[in-house]
Design a protein around this motif. Structure first.
Motif, PDB file in Angstrom:
ATOM      1  N   ALA A 149       0.302  -1.311   0.206  1.00  0.00           N
ATOM      2  CA  ALA A 149       0.327   0.074  -0.003  1.00  0.00           C
ATOM      3  C   ALA A 149       0.606   1.242  -0.525  1.00  0.00           C
ATOM      4  CB  ALA A 149      -0.354  -0.299   1.251  1.00  0.00           C
ATOM      5  N   LEU A 150       2.048   1.464   0.808  1.00  0.00           N
ATOM      6  CA  LEU A 150       2.575   2.579   0.671  1.00  0.00           C
ATOM      7  C   LEU A 150       3.589   2.463  -0.512  1.00  0.00           C
ATOM      8  CD1 LEU A 150       3.990   1.897   4.296  1.00  0.00           C
ATOM      9  CD2 LEU A 150       2.787   3.827   4.014  1.00  0.00           C
ATOM     10  N   VAL A 151       3.768   1.649  -0.579  1.00  0.00           N
ATOM     11  CA  VAL A 151       4.655   1.289  -2.431  1.00  0.00           C
ATOM     12  C   VAL A 151       4.100   2.198  -3.676  1.00  0.00           C
ATOM     13  CG1 VAL A 151       5.863   0.027  -3.801  1.00  0.00           C
ATOM     14  CG2 VAL A 151       6.343  -0.088  -1.791  1.00  0.00           C
ATOM     15  N   GLU A 152       2.456   2.284  -3.621  1.00  0.00           N
ATOM     16  CA  GLU A 152       1.229   1.766  -4.446  1.00  0.00           C
ATOM     17  C   GLU A 152       1.273   3.485  -4.382  1.00  0.00           C
ATOM     18  OE1 GLU A 152       1.321   0.330  -7.200  1.00  0.00           O
ATOM     19  OE2 GLU A 152       2.317  -0.620  -6.715  1.00  0.00           O
ATOM     20  N   MET A 153       1.005   3.731  -2.983  1.00  0.00           N
ATOM     21  CA  MET A 153       0.951   5.138  -2.907  1.00  0.00           C
ATOM     22  C   MET A 153       2.009   6.452  -2.724  1.00  0.00           C
ATOM     23  SD  MET A 153       0.671   6.820   1.195  1.00  0.00           S
ATOM     24  CE  MET A 153       2.375   7.306   1.083  1.00  0.00           C
TER      25      MET A 153
END
Length: 625
Positions: A149-153
């Protein structure tokens, strides 16, 4: 750990340097690419004797072509060598490329910059496989969703900021030198962060790297198809990039033609869409309960279609000239903004669990190559998206809102096909919805359930919802043993067959089903799965734990495995229990009830017995029915 936010990863060395590295890389790619296109469009007026429109499409092709040519080799490299070292070499290459690009930007050598754009694509193609393959080695299973999620964000925010900064820097008196300094500094920042990434050992150190792009790409496809569910998840992720590319590409003409907007409207639409994806990505961890939850993927796909259709019906009938402020404040335009925000949010819900699922399910020694195959499919689907847009908008003559409507309907068809091919998606969706609407489930000490290998779960039997509550809480897939009569009902029978539930019945009445059940239980345990039984053999009629039948002893005699006692609290008195009469015979009296699922310490097979486990479950449940 389950009560902690995914953002804590940003304070830990095993994740933060990697996050900064990938953020700086995505930021730099988009800053350089968009700045080059703006310089060519507004300063050079075209290159190689071609118009600016042709040059823009040529640039897009040059950036995406390396993903087709080099992803197979990139996947081999990421599997063959220690991953942090691979990342450092890739970032060093970026420093060299952007250093030369800075010179080209400073002096306006646009022809050379297009060659460097191709090399930037090569560098990104090599970074993609190692970017996602390193996460399962750096993070626990329970952190994969949050990490992704952090990578995609970060990726989508970097795309947005890079695109916006390119426009801002173009307004400088001499934009070339300003952009030159920025891309060089970003490249150096990425390399410095990469030097801090902890080691991640090679998954396949004996792999022989073959520099045969076409043959190895075909071989990569075969590796990806080895696991049917992983392959369909790859196609689903690529479908998201198909949709995303379609929306993002049409924003300029959509804003100009259908909203009568100025250039600030394009920016606000891009910002709203990107913020939506970032928000949806971050929401995944909370909605999934810190585990890889396929149940929210159908929610994402349904939301993509619903709000895509809603966007079509909410287009202003008689648009007036607008700017970014009107898009937010005017009621006619605000609904368009809300729809695009929602499309982004549901897109984030759709893509993050799929990335985490592919990372977890792909074999460790081929994981990077599977990710490389994913990158090839992503690039292919984005090219097809552009071709479809040209056909629909140019040849057939659809308007852009009509094109968005077609995409939304296509998304429903594609989703239906994927969920029919991989029933786990639909199954987990039903479980997720029921366990997050009818009940509020709190679970305690479920980390006592082994993360891998066979185990037998034993639990008290309170209601018809017991299996769904347990399935929704336990991270691993569970094979339940349930009364064969439930399979006779059309809807419930189909549902439990999808869940690979094992039917059982009394030996005196249905001996063939009885014997087959124990054979199936043994097969599932031999295959390393979790099997859950309700040793009471029936739902409780008074809310108390009934006597455990000897079936558990028979299972352990055939296959001695670890046993985990479990207990359910709070289900007695629900619509699905026998409280006050047979289940389903009275109207529901409560919704959103708080229930608890508890796990005790694992018990060895030599110690486990029906009577011993009965006492364990009674003690675990206590006086809470």
């Amino acid at each position: 750990m389950e009560d902690q936010s995914q953002f804590r990863l940003l304070s830990e060395r095993r994740f933060l340097p990697f996050f900064v590295t990938q953020f700086a890389g995505a930021f730099n790619d988009n800053l350089f690419k968009n700045a080059l296109l703006l310089l060519v469009t507004y300063t050079a007026g075209g290159l190689f004797g071609l118009s600016a429109d042709v040059v823009v499409n040529l640039a897009a092709m040059l950036f995406i072509l390396p993903f087709f040519l080099f992803s197979a080799i990139a996947g081999q490299v990421a599997d063959r060598f220690e991953k942090s070292a691979v990342i450092r070499w890739i970032k060093f290459a970026e420093v060299v490329i952007m250093g030369v690009a800075a010179v080209g930007l400073w002096f306006g050598w646009y022809e050379m910059l297009f060659l460097l754009l191709f090399l930037t694509g090569v560098q990104s193609a090599f970074f993609g496989p190692v970017k996602y393959a390193i996460l399962p080695q750096a993070l626990k299973d329970s952190e994969l969703v949050g990490g992704n999620a952090l990578v995609e964000m970060g990726t989508f925010v970097a795309i947005l900021v890079g695109t916006l900064m390119a426009g801002v820097m173009m307004k400088a008196p001499v934009p070339g030198p300003v952009i030159a300094v920025a891309v060089a500094l970003l490249a150096i920042t990425g390399l410095i962060a990469a030097l801090r990434i902890p080691k991640a050992e090679a998954a396949a150190p004996n792999l022989k790297i073959r520099f045969r792009p076409l043959q190895e790409t075909w071989k990569l496809m075969a590796i990806a198809r080895d696991n049917h569910n992983v392959f369909l998840s790859i196609l689903a992720i690529s479908w998201f990039w198909f949709l995303g590319a379609a929306y993002l590409t049409q924003f300029p003409n959509f804003a100009k033609t259908h909203l009568l907007g100025d250039e600030t409207v394009v920016t606000i639409l891009l910002a709203i869409f990107t913020i939506g994806i970032a928000a949806g990505s971050i929401a995944c961890e909370r909605l999934s309960g810190h585990k890889i939850e396929l149940g929210i993927v159908p929610i994402g796909s349904l939301g993509l279609s619903f709000f895509g259709i809603d966007l079509y019906f909410n287009m202003p009938e008689q648009p007036i000239p607008s700017d970014w402020w009107m898009i937010i404040t005017d009621p006619h335009y605000r609904q368009v903004a809300i729809d695009l925000l929602a499309i982004g949010i549901f897109g984030g819900l759709f893509i993050v669990p799929l990335y985490a699922y592919v990372q977890r399910e792909a074999s460790p020694d081929t994981r990077a190559r599977v990710i490389a195959a994913l990158n090839i499919f992503n690039a292919l689907f984005m090219v097809i998206s552009a071709l479809l847009a040209m056909l629909m908008l140019g040849v057939i003559g659809l308007s852009i809102p009509e094109f968005f409507l077609v995409l939304s309907i296509m998304n429903l068809i594609v989703a239906g096909f994927v969920y029919q091919q991989v029933p786990d998606f639909a199954l987990r969706f039903v479980i997720w919805v029921l366990s997050h609407t009818v009940y509020r489930v709190s679970h305690h000490h479920l980390d006592r359930i082994p993360e891998e290998g066979p185990a037998l779960l034993v639990c008290n039997h309170v209601s018809y919802m017991d299996a769904l509550v347990i399935a929704g809480a336990v991270r691993r897939p569970v094979r339940f043993v349930m009364d064969h009569n439930i399979f006779a009902t059309p809807i419930m029978g189909s549902f439990f067959r999808l869940a690979k539930t094992i039917p059982i019945g009394p030996k005196s009445r249905v001996p063939e089903i009885y014997e087959a059940a124990f054979d199936r239980i043994d097969e599932e345990l031999a295959a390393g799965h979790l099997v859950c039984i309700f040793p009471e053999g029936k739902l409780t009629k008074d809310g108390e734990v009934d006597t455990f039948k000897p079936g558990v002893d028979m299972i352990l005699q055939r296959r001695p495995v670890t046993v985990v006692p479990m207990a359910l609290r709070g289900l007695w008195g629900s619509f699905f229990s026998h409280c006050g009469g047979p289940a389903f015979s009275h109207l529901p009296k409560r919704f959103w009830s708080r229930i608890h699922l508890l796990a005790d310490h694992p018990v060895g097979p030599e110690q486990a017995s029906a009577s011993f486990l009965e006492e364990k479950v009674k003690a675990l449940r206590g006086d809470h029915r």
